[in-house]
Structures are given as C-alpha cells and as structure tokens.
Design a protein around this motif. Structure first.
Motif, PDB file in Angstrom:
ATOM      1  N   UNK A 133       0.861  -1.181   0.000  1.00 59.15           N
ATOM      2  CA  UNK A 133       0.000   0.000   0.000  1.00 59.15           C
ATOM      3  C   UNK A 133       0.898   1.233   0.000  1.00 59.15           C
ATOM      4  N   UNK A 134       0.343   2.373  -0.364  1.00 59.35           N
ATOM      5  CA  UNK A 134       1.063   3.644  -0.308  1.00 59.35           C
ATOM      6  C   UNK A 134       2.439   3.533  -0.970  1.00 59.35           C
ATOM      7  N   UNK A 135       2.452   3.000  -2.191  1.00 58.85           N
ATOM      8  CA  UNK A 135       3.677   2.896  -2.983  1.00 58.85           C
ATOM      9  C   UNK A 135       4.805   2.211  -2.214  1.00 58.85           C
ATOM     10  N   UNK A 136       4.452   1.162  -1.475  1.00 58.85           N
ATOM     11  CA  UNK A 136       5.479   0.355  -0.835  1.00 58.85           C
ATOM     12  C   UNK A 136       5.814   0.789   0.584  1.00 58.85           C
ATOM     13  N   UNK A 137       5.165   1.848   1.079  1.00 51.17           N
ATOM     14  CA  UNK A 137       5.474   2.278   2.450  1.00 51.17           C
ATOM     15  C   UNK A 137       4.889   1.306   3.476  1.00 51.17           C
ATOM     16  N   UNK A 138       3.759   0.677   3.155  1.00 51.51           N
ATOM     17  CA  UNK A 138       3.150  -0.294   4.052  1.00 51.51           C
ATOM     18  C   UNK A 138       2.819  -1.575   3.283  1.00 51.51           C
ATOM     19  N   UNK A 139       2.654  -2.671   4.044  1.00 52.53           N
ATOM     20  CA  UNK A 139       2.188  -3.929   3.465  1.00 52.53           C
ATOM     21  C   UNK A 139       0.814  -4.251   4.017  1.00 52.53           C
ATOM     22  N   UNK A 140       0.048  -5.030   3.269  1.00 53.15           N
ATOM     23  CA  UNK A 140      -1.242  -5.503   3.780  1.00 53.15           C
ATOM     24  C   UNK A 140      -1.364  -6.992   3.510  1.00 53.15           C
TER      25      UNK A 140
ATOM     26  N   UNK B  37      -2.546  11.601  -8.252  1.00 57.62           N
ATOM     27  CA  UNK B  37      -1.822  12.262  -9.348  1.00 57.62           C
ATOM     28  C   UNK B  37      -2.367  11.956 -10.755  1.00 57.62           C
ATOM     29  N   UNK B  38      -2.500  10.685 -11.147  1.00 58.31           N
ATOM     30  CA  UNK B  38      -3.039  10.441 -12.500  1.00 58.31           C
ATOM     31  C   UNK B  38      -4.464  10.974 -12.693  1.00 58.31           C
ATOM     32  N   UNK B  39      -5.223  11.109 -11.608  1.00 54.87           N
ATOM     33  CA  UNK B  39      -6.582  11.652 -11.734  1.00 54.87           C
ATOM     34  C   UNK B  39      -6.530  13.134 -12.109  1.00 54.87           C
ATOM     35  N   UNK B  93     -11.918   0.890   1.219  1.00 56.12           N
ATOM     36  CA  UNK B  93     -12.677  -0.088   0.422  1.00 56.12           C
ATOM     37  C   UNK B  93     -11.810  -0.641  -0.705  1.00 56.12           C
ATOM     38  N   UNK B  94     -11.991  -1.906  -1.045  1.00 62.79           N
ATOM     39  CA  UNK B  94     -11.221  -2.465  -2.153  1.00 62.79           C
ATOM     40  C   UNK B  94     -11.827  -2.024  -3.488  1.00 62.79           C
ATOM     41  N   UNK B  95     -11.054  -2.185  -4.570  1.00 61.14           N
ATOM     42  CA  UNK B  95     -11.475  -1.617  -5.863  1.00 61.14           C
ATOM     43  C   UNK B  95     -12.757  -2.232  -6.402  1.00 61.14           C
ATOM     44  N   UNK B 118      -4.978   5.751 -13.819  1.00 62.45           N
ATOM     45  CA  UNK B 118      -4.669   4.327 -13.999  1.00 62.45           C
ATOM     46  C   UNK B 118      -4.457   3.636 -12.673  1.00 62.45           C
ATOM     47  N   UNK B 119      -4.129   4.387 -11.626  1.00 59.82           N
ATOM     48  CA  UNK B 119      -3.796   3.749 -10.357  1.00 59.82           C
ATOM     49  C   UNK B 119      -3.853   4.760  -9.235  1.00 59.82           C
ATOM     50  N   UNK B 120      -4.275   4.318  -8.055  1.00 57.06           N
ATOM     51  CA  UNK B 120      -4.282   5.228  -6.913  1.00 57.06           C
ATOM     52  C   UNK B 120      -2.976   5.094  -6.145  1.00 57.06           C
ATOM     53  N   UNK B 121      -2.524   6.212  -5.567  1.00 56.65           N
ATOM     54  CA  UNK B 121      -1.254   6.207  -4.834  1.00 56.65           C
ATOM     55  C   UNK B 121      -1.356   5.443  -3.516  1.00 56.65           C
ATOM     56  N   UNK B 122      -2.543   5.395  -2.932  1.00 52.36           N
ATOM     57  CA  UNK B 122      -2.676   4.744  -1.627  1.00 52.36           C
ATOM     58  C   UNK B 122      -2.990   3.247  -1.779  1.00 52.36           C
ATOM     59  N   UNK B 123      -4.078   2.923  -2.442  1.00 54.29           N
ATOM     60  CA  UNK B 123      -4.475   1.521  -2.605  1.00 54.29           C
ATOM     61  C   UNK B 123      -3.599   0.833  -3.653  1.00 54.29           C
TER      62      UNK B 123
END
Ligand SMILES: Cc1cc2nc3c(=O)[nH]c(=O)nc-3n(C[C@H](O)[C@H](O)[C@H](O)COP(=O)(O)OP(=O)(O)OC[C@H]3O[C@@H](n4cnc5c(N)ncnc54)[C@H](O)[C@@H]3O)c2cc1C
Ligand SMILES: Nc1ncnc2c1ncn2[C@@H]1O[C@H](COP(=O)(O)O)[C@@H](O)[C@H]1O
Lengths: 322, 254
Positions: A133-140, B37-39, B93-95, B118-123
């Motif tokens: 998650x968060x571009x590799x900062x956390x894992x889930x 960002x991509x949004x 929530x998942x995608x 194309x992708x979210x920075x968090x999920x």
C-alpha cells in the motif's frame, strides 16, 4: 479435480519474461494445497510455444480473433475457459496486459482481483496474499475468500526456478468468439523514436527523482554525474514535468538498466522504478525519509537532505580524482 | 460531449503514515489530502477535450466529507459540476467495491467518455476503471498517453512496457484510464476558485452493505527490511568521504 490456472502472456510467439516467475508462485501454492498447475496460453498459432512451458498441463486457447491482443477478446475467451474448467485459483503476472484485462475478467465472474501481490501463503486452508500500500510504504495481508480466487503477482516477487525438463501435455481450447464483441481495434506497437541515449549500456548512472523539487536544482545532479562520468537517469515525475526527456526514464515504462553504480537521488523506490534498476551492481540511495522503500534495494543508504549531501559528494569524488 | 472524471483523494505525498489501532488501515485523523496524481491528469485531459469540442465535464468522487476539498479544486480548475458520494470508510474499500459504487452513479449520468486515473497512490490496485468498464458495458483501454476523439469513436495511445506504445480505436461511449504525463497540468486561478463555490455538487449516499463481496484486509503493517543496507551517517562531508571510500574498497566500482 481442482487446479491452479496460470494465465501466461506471449507476444509474437515469445513468452513474456514474467512467465517463469508466476509459474514459481503457482508451484509454491501447489506444494501447500496439493493442486496441479495448469498454464493457459492465449493467441493464434502458439501450440509449439506451449510445449516449452514448465507446467503440469498447458491449455492453448486458440482463435483467429485472438491473434492480436484485445481486452474484449481475451476476457471473452478466458472467461469461457474458466467457466468450463472451474479452477480454484487463477494467477497472472502483473504486467501491463494483465492490468488491461484481468480486472475485467474477474468482474465478469463477479469476483475481486487481488492485484500486484508480492507473496501468497496458506493459513488455515485459506490463501493469504501480501500486497503493498502507499507505494510500498506499508504492506497488507489480504485474505482471499470464495471458490474462485483471482490474483496477479508482482514482477520480481518470485524467482524463476529451474524445474529441469518437465514433460507437459498440451491440449487446445477453442472459445466461441464473435467479431462484434471485440470493440478495441489495435494497431501495431511502435517506439516513439530512436532513443538518443541508451542507458542500458551505461556503466554509472545518477538518477534523480521528485525530491529534487525544481528544475533549476537539476544542476546539482548534473555536477555529480559529470564528476563521476555518469549518465543521468530519472524517475517518471521528472520526465512527466518535462524537466528531462522521456528517454531518461528508468523503470517499467522506461529503460531497464544494469550499471555497476546507480545513485538514486530523491527517489522513493516505487516498484515501477525499482524493476528498471534493481539489476545494478551497487545501488546508493539518498533520501530524507528513513522509511523510503528505496532503502530496501540499496547497498548504501544515506538518510539526509540531498541538497546538503550532493555538493559534498561531488567535491569528494572530484578530490579523489575519479 | 459529456465527460465524466473519477477522482480520488489520497494522503499528501509527504504524509507520516501510522497503522490504525484496529490494524487494518492507517490512522486518518491528522492526514491532509490531495487529488491522486493520475486523476489530476485525467481531469486536465477532460478539460482540454471540452475546450476543443465543447460539452460538459462532471467530476465523480467517492470519499468522506473531507473529499469536498479535492472536489472544489477540480471545480476551480474548470469542471462544470460534481457528484460526491459520501462514505466515511471510502479510502479503505477495495477496488471491486469502489467500482460497484461508482458504476451505479456513472450509469445514471450516462457520459460519452469516462476517464479515471490508472492507479491510486494509496491503494495502488490499478483496477477500478477497468472493473467499471465491465460493469457498465463500455469498451476501455488502459495506461493512456494521448486521446483523439472522433465523431463516434476514440483513438488512443496506450503505453506498453519498455518504452513501447500502441494505438487503439474503440467506439464511444468508452472508458480510459489515464497515465501521468499525458498533458501539462494547469493551476486553478483566482477566478476559477471563486466560481467553484457556485457550482453544483450533488451529494449522494451509498449503502456498502448491498455490495458483492470484495477482498478482506486482515492486517496492515510496516514491511521489514530484507536487505542489509549499510546506512552512512555523520555530517555531509563525513558521509561523502565514507561513501567514496566504500565504493572504492568494498564495492570496487570507483
Ligand atoms: C503503470 C505505471 C508505470 C510506471 N512507470 C514508471 C517508470 O517507468 N519509472 C518510474 O520512475 N516511475 C514509474 N511509475 C510511477 C511510480 O509509481 C512512482 O510514482 C514514481 O517512480 C515516483 O517517483 P519519485 O520517487 O521521483 O517521486 P516520489 O515518490 O514523490 O518520491 C520523492 C522522494 O524524494 C524524497 N525527498 C524529498 N525531498 C528530499 C530531500 N530534500 N532530500 C532527500 N530526499 C528527498 C522523499 O522522501 C521521497 O521519497 C509508473 C507508475 C505506473 C502506475
Ligand atoms: N473513491 C474513489 N472515487 C473516485 N474515483 C476513484 C476512487 N477510487 C479509485 N478511483 C478511480 O480509480 C482509479 C484507479 O484506482 P485504483 O484501482 O485504486 O488503483 C483512480 O485513479 C481513480 O480515477
């Protein structure tokens, strides 16, 4: 009997380099769950290629309308295969093609896709996937539920293994496809122009990321590169901003490099960048965030402000007469 | 032409993240947010298409109340109106769930073109747009670096791996997932900011209990380092001399 279906990717009759990695991931589950590994290869005129795949069985999904990849064509074809054979787990390598159709395929079966997983294990009989998650900062840890599980595996997460000469049996599956249901009309792939810089043969690279903050500060990086006789590379945002040309982008959509020395300056270490540079012999990372994922791939880490470190480092290299 | 852009609020890039007490998502209390960002690039693409051929740009966001800020920013940049599906637990929530919720609102709007990032920075799942396309029956293409809208179709430049590209044409209505760098972002000006406050933001509620089952996150945690990284410490000069020494004698690359 149930099985693991590994959906492999081929282009122009060659397997995508991720094939052996996702097969290795499938075999790790196979050992734990006692399920056979069956590979699916989609396209036209690919039966010979199928014989070289290291799986217990290979299903060639063949049709004239699958000659060129389309999301609609691949989804329709593989959806029919899944409905007919009912695999328990469907694995993909998380490639750009997988991004383009696997979520659609899973949704057609009213299922979620666990995307870009870095590992999979079995806990109390259920599959548990790890994803970043968060571009590799956390894992889930993600628990898969239900009868049919769809997941894609991150590039480099599993090592391709030598399985020796497996005798595999090949069968053909012919889907029913209608030209009208394939709405995308693809043209031939191309490269924008001949690349003026070929970073893949560079021996030293200084790569700059968003930590540099503004275009004027790029001179700090240029100074270090010139002291080292190195090429300049960049992460995506630097090229998106037009600060450096796209051809200097390192990563999954840019160049793959393998220098003896790679210095990552103000780069966080997102997986799409790391896949392009992790083959470097020695990696140095300069980043002010101690938890930046780039330190995971670095041999030498400097957790500091790049604006202080770069001038000192440039001077030290010049002094050392390199 | 009616263009709908799906935008997600994500924690600002330099956020200090900590795992929430229940261990299944991050503490959101003190976070500040920005447009994924991509949004932002997807919104810009929509605005440029509208400037070329007229029409309307509608922004759609599923998020907690705090998401009204990124919605306002999108309106200030030039979007005509917005739909805010308010849901406090939206970010975890998942995608598959997000896509089901968004698909319903998109169907009500029936736009000619849907743009997502194309992708979210968090999920980081990189799927929501593609799932929506399946749920609403639109053709789609991903990782788009260029769009050309024709009378009843759209021709796009798709990014492939290793610096390759491909053109693909499909009929409208269609859905595209936009890659960062497709265009040059604009900033909101003062006039835009003033006007934004007068634009329509329709608040919609959703019921997550009616969704088909997605994935279940059982634990969120800091990854442990696998590789032994030698961290160099001291003042800049000391760090520099240590590094040069190590590169010479240990790594032998200088
Ligand atoms: C399909 C797809 C393909 C992609 N392809 C690529 C690709 O080919 N190449 C690529 O690079 N990316 C690619 N990306 C984007 C990638 O996901 C990341 O967003 C990107 O690599 C981030 O770039 P960055 O590290 O420079 O920026 P950020 O993630 O913003 O990181 C900046 C870093 O700088 C540090 N920093 C800030 N200030 C300082 C300072 N003063 N001193 C020291 N450190 C500082 C911060 O701590 C942070 O870690 C792709 C994404 C997708 C979805
Ligand atoms: N909560 C949301 N509201 C609006 N759009 C979203 C939301 N979540 C995801 N999206 C869109 O889907 C894209 C991909 O997200 P993801 O599948 O999470 O990587 C984002 O770039 C957004 O355009």
């Amino acid at each position: 009997m149930s099985f693991i279906l590994v959906v492999l990717e081929q282009i122009d009759g060659k397997l995508h380099r991720s094939a052996d990695e996702v097969l290795a991931a499938a075999r790790s589950v196979s050992l734990l769950k006692g399920l056979p590994v069956v590979a699916a290869l989609t396209g036209k005129g690919i039966a010979d290629l199928a014989k070289s795949i290291h799986a217990d069985r290979v299903i060639v999904v063949e049709h004239d309308l699958l000659d060129a990849y389309t999301a609609d064509g691949y989804t329709a074809a593989l959806s029919q295969l899944i409905a007919a054979r009912q695999p328990e787990l469907i694995l993909f390598a998380h490639t750009y093609q997988t991004r383009d159709f696997a979520p659609k395929l899973a949704a057609r079966h009213r299922k979620p896709l666990i995307s870009d997983a870095t590992s999979v294990r079995v806990e109390d009989g259920s599959l548990v996937f790890v994803r970043q998650l968060f571009q590799g900062k956390l894992n889930a840890d993600i628990l898969a539920s239900g009868q049919t599980v769809f997941a894609s595996i991150q590039s480099g997460a599993y090592l391709a293994e030598d399985t020796g000469n497996l005798e595999t049996t090949v069968e053909t599956f012919t889907p029913q496809l209608n030209p009208d249901e394939i709405r995308q009309k693809p043209e031939a792939p191309f490269r924008d122009s001949d690349r003026a810089v070929d970073l893949s043969s560079a021996n030293r690279i200084v790569a700059v990321g968003r930590g540099i903050q503004d275009q004027d500060s790029l001179s700090l990086v240029e100074d270090l590169a010139s002291a080292l006789g190195a090429e300049i590379g960049a992460s995506r945002p630097i090229c998106d901003n037009g600060w450096l040309p796209m051809e200097r982008q390192v990563g999954s959509s840019g160049q793959t490099v393998a220098p003896s020395l790679y210095i990552a300056v103000g780069i966080s270490g997102a997986i799409q960048h790391v896949v392009g540079m992790k083959g470097a012999k020695t990696i140095v990372a300069i980043n002010k965030d101690p938890d930046a994922p780039v330190f995971e791939v670095a041999d030498y880490g400097i957790c500091a402000d790049l604006f202080e470190v770069l001038p000192a480092l440039t001077e030290e290299i010049r002094k050392s007469g390199n | 032409m009616k263009i709908l852009v799906a935008i997600r609020q994500v924690p600002s890039r330099d956020s200090q993240l900590s795992v929430r007490e229940d261990g299944v998502w991050v503490e959101e209390e003190d976070l500040s947010y920005e447009i994924n960002e991509p949004d932002a690039y997807a919104l810009e693409e929509a605005l440029q298409l509208k400037e070329k051929q007229g029409g309307e740009v509608v922004v759609l966001c599923l998020g907690p109340e705090s998401a009204s800020e990124v919605i306002l920013e999108a309106l200030a940049k030039g979007a005509d109106r917005a739909v805010h599906i308010e849901e406090e637990i939206a970010s975890s929530l998942d995608s598959f769930s997000v896509a089901q919720i968004l698909a319903k609102s998109i169907q009500e709007e029936s736009p000619d073109l849907v743009l997502t990032g194309l992708q979210s920075d968090d999920m980081g799942s990189g799927q929501t747009g593609v799932i929506i396309a399946e749920l609403i029956g639109y053709p789609h293409a991903t990782i788009i670096m260029q769009t050309e809208v024709q009378s009843s179709s759209v021709r796009v430049k798709r990014e492939l791996e290793d610096g390759w590209f491909q053109h693909v044409t499909m009929p409208l209505p269609a859905l595209l997932t936009i890659q960062s760098g497709i265009n040059t972002l604009r900033y909101a000006n003062l006039m835009g900011i003033r006007k934004a406050k007068t634009k329509e933001v329709r608040q919609v509620s959703c019921d997550v209990s009616t969704l088909e089952e997605g994935t279940k996150t059982v634990r969120v945690y800091l990854p442990h380092r696998q590789k032994q990284t030698t961290m160099l410490e001291g003042d800049p000069a000391a760090i520099a001399s240590q590094l040069v020494e190590k590169l010479k004698t240990e790594a032998r690359v200088l």
